[in-house]
Motif scaffolding. Structure first.
Motif, PDB file in Angstrom:
ATOM      1  N   THR A  42       6.304   4.845   4.116  1.00 53.20           N
ATOM      2  CA  THR A  42       7.500   5.308   3.507  1.00 53.20           C
ATOM      3  C   THR A  42       7.579   6.890   3.198  1.00 53.20           C
ATOM      4  N   PHE A  43       8.577   7.264   2.844  1.00 51.75           N
ATOM      5  CA  PHE A  43       9.158   8.966   3.126  1.00 51.75           C
ATOM      6  C   PHE A  43       8.038   9.827   2.469  1.00 51.75           C
ATOM      7  N   LYS A  44       7.552   9.485   1.422  1.00 56.64           N
ATOM      8  CA  LYS A  44       6.621  10.467   0.624  1.00 56.64           C
ATOM      9  C   LYS A  44       5.245  10.292   1.178  1.00 56.64           C
ATOM     10  N   ALA A  45       4.806   9.048   1.451  1.00 54.25           N
ATOM     11  CA  ALA A  45       3.573   8.668   1.921  1.00 54.25           C
ATOM     12  C   ALA A  45       3.572   9.339   3.406  1.00 54.25           C
ATOM     13  N   MET A  46       4.689   9.341   4.221  1.00 56.39           N
ATOM     14  CA  MET A  46       4.839   9.924   5.509  1.00 56.39           C
ATOM     15  C   MET A  46       4.595  11.509   5.624  1.00 56.39           C
ATOM     16  N   GLY A  48       0.892  -1.275   0.052  1.00 59.83           N
ATOM     17  CA  GLY A  48      -0.068  -0.167  -0.156  1.00 59.83           C
ATOM     18  C   GLY A  48       0.712   1.161  -0.036  1.00 59.83           C
ATOM     19  N   SER A  49       1.795   1.068   0.797  1.00 59.63           N
ATOM     20  CA  SER A  49       2.731   2.412   0.859  1.00 59.63           C
ATOM     21  C   SER A  49       3.516   2.873  -0.436  1.00 59.63           C
ATOM     22  N   VAL A  50       3.660   1.583  -1.194  1.00 56.30           N
ATOM     23  CA  VAL A  50       4.249   1.763  -2.313  1.00 56.30           C
ATOM     24  C   VAL A  50       3.410   2.220  -3.389  1.00 56.30           C
ATOM     25  N   LEU A  57      -6.019   6.443  -8.121  1.00 61.22           N
ATOM     26  CA  LEU A  57      -6.636   5.510  -7.121  1.00 61.22           C
ATOM     27  C   LEU A  57      -5.597   4.668  -6.669  1.00 61.22           C
ATOM     28  N   CYS A  58      -5.657   4.426  -5.179  1.00 65.25           N
ATOM     29  CA  CYS A  58      -4.450   3.442  -4.620  1.00 65.25           C
ATOM     30  C   CYS A  58      -5.516   2.437  -4.073  1.00 65.25           C
ATOM     31  N   VAL A  59      -5.263   1.096  -4.114  1.00 59.59           N
ATOM     32  CA  VAL A  59      -5.882   0.005  -3.743  1.00 59.59           C
ATOM     33  C   VAL A  59      -4.806  -0.932  -3.110  1.00 59.59           C
ATOM     34  N   GLY A  60      -5.071  -1.842  -2.052  1.00 57.30           N
ATOM     35  CA  GLY A  60      -4.232  -2.785  -1.586  1.00 57.30           C
ATOM     36  C   GLY A  60      -4.983  -3.294  -0.512  1.00 57.30           C
ATOM     37  N   LYS A  61      -4.354  -3.810   0.720  1.00 56.59           N
ATOM     38  CA  LYS A  61      -4.705  -4.565   1.694  1.00 56.59           C
ATOM     39  C   LYS A  61      -5.899  -5.810   1.242  1.00 56.59           C
TER      40      LYS A  61
END
Length: 431
Positions: free
Chosen positions: A149-153, A112-114, A271-275
């Motif tokens: 991850t850093f940009k996500a943070m 997800g972070s990626v 759109l980001c998906v994961g989990k």
């Protein structure tokens, strides 16, 4: 001297968000089936967390097991650079079918972070390709969480989030106040006034807005009004800013809609998906975008390549399981499952909001939250939950559950009764 496996674990294995000097207890799981975790000592507990919100179809789902077995007999992994394979094609087809029509380009990431990092790179490269490097900042809302991850943070809450230790090392983004109106409140036009001012002031340097639609997850389990999301979509259109929807936690039915953006009837640019993408079987994520964004990037510097390529990108084993997980989703049984969970949570969990120790109780889809007045002692709370046959992992002041969709009424009641037991024990200490 030989030490036990549990002591070895405590001394040598670093678990998430845990100090190595005084780690929280880690309960050893021997097996899992359906909604039940079987511990080393034979105790069985109902999983209220879906293994961080991912195991929506339950453990050892026969269809997902079969998909994994069938694929591993062919190949578990090949590099995705210069190679493709049927599981990736099948997965991309299903993602395009399930998501809004405009989202037709798929980048298959490995977490997800990626996927958030990739989304941000897409937004930045979109503007670089148009020779507008000044559009390089991100706007988000306070109280959000987008990964470690850093940009996500950099777009997680800068004060109350989990990453304040790194504030001096991450980029400074623009944070609007968190929405205050819930889905149950009446919308007022002045609710988005500050947001309008931020757009007026910063739009020339904004590459994108990124947010979790309707539900802010790990940042505080807050639910906000769909009109706020509609306003953001309109402002992005008016001021020429991309909109990134982080649906890693909310996607695939968790909020009562297939995607939380549907509560506001809007489509993001990215759109980001994961989990839940693989039904919680293994790590996989995806970033989807529009033809316009993808083709604009393709005309940019560096040959138009999107500058990201994880080693395990497009992993065939994960893609095969994810494609089958989405096939289960496409059958639409999740709608009845989530509706049933929501109704039971409203009946059994919302009344607990009347206790003095509870600041607020809220339910949306298959999410039930008790926000406590005081921080929760996670170690002692989990010990009590285990004794009651429940696996619930609180954080901060939040006692919440996000169970698998296949949970039975009796299993769900075990979770809500365990939460009630905890509340009543806190009340006794206060009296």
């Amino acid at each position: 001297m030989t030490i036990s496996d549990s002591e070895f674990d405590r001394q040598h294995i670093w678990h998430p968000y845990t100090s190595m000097l005084n780690p929280l207890p880690a309960y050893k799981v021997e097996s899992a089936k359906g909604c039940t975790l079987t511990l080393e000592n034979g105790e069985q507990v109902v999983d209220g967390m879906s293994s961080w919100w991912a195991v929506i179809h339950g453990y050892r789902n026969s269809r997902l097991d079969a998909a994994a077995h069938n694929q591993i007999d062919k190949m578990s992994h090949v590099m995705f650079g210069g190679i493709t394979h049927q599981p990736a094609i099948d997965l991309a087809k299903r993602l395009i079918d399930l998501t809004p029509a405009a989202l037709e380009r798929v980048f298959i990431a490995d977490s997800g972070s990626v996927s958030v990092e990739v989304a941000i790179k897409m937004a930045l490269q979109f503007w670089l390709a148009q020779e507008r490097p000044e559009k390089h900042r991100l706007l988000t809302i306070k109280g959000g969480y987008h990964g470690d991850t850093f940009k996500a943070m950099s777009v997680c809450d800068p004060v109350n989030g989990m990453h304040h230790l790194f504030n001096k090392a991450i980029n400074t983004q623009i944070f609007a106040d968190a929405p205050t109106l819930t889905p149950d409140d009446e919308w007022t036009e002045d609710a988005g006034q500050q947001l309008k001012l931020w757009f007026e002031q910063f739009h020339t340097e904004l590459a994108a807005v990124i947010l979790e639609p309707i539900v802010q997850g790990a940042g505080g389990m807050r639910f906000y009004h769909p009109e706020y999301l509609k306003l953001i979509r309109k402002l992005c259109n008016d001021y020429d800013v991309l909109l990134i929807a982080d649906e890693i936690a909310t996607g695939f039915g968790r909020t009562g809609k297939l995607f939380a953006c549907e509560h506001a009837d809007i489509t993001p640019d990215i759109l980001c998906v994961g989990k839940a993408l693989t039904g919680g079987y293994m790590t996989l994520a995806a970033t989807l975008t529009t033809k316009k964004v993808a083709e604009t990037i393709g005309q940019g510097p560096g040959g138009g390549a999107l500058m990201h390529g994880p080693t395990f990108m497009g992993n065939p084993l994960a893609c095969a399981v994810a494609a089958e997980s989405l096939a289960i989703i496409a059958e639409n049984n999740w709608q009845q499952q989530v509706t049933g969970i929501e109704a039971q949570l409203e009946k059994e969990l919302l009344p607990l909001g009347n206790y003095k120790s509870v600041k607020h109780a809220r339910v949306l889809g298959a999410i039930g939250v008790l926000e406590m007045q005081q921080p929760i002692n996670v170690g002692s709370a989990q010990k009590r939950f285990i004794e009651l046959g429940a696996w619930i992992r609180p954080f901060g002041r939040l006692l919440y559950i996000m169970p698998p969709y296949v949970i039975t009424k009796d299993e769900l009641s075990r979770l809500t009764h365990a939460m009630k037991d905890y509340i009543e024990s806190v009340e006794k200490l206060l009296s």
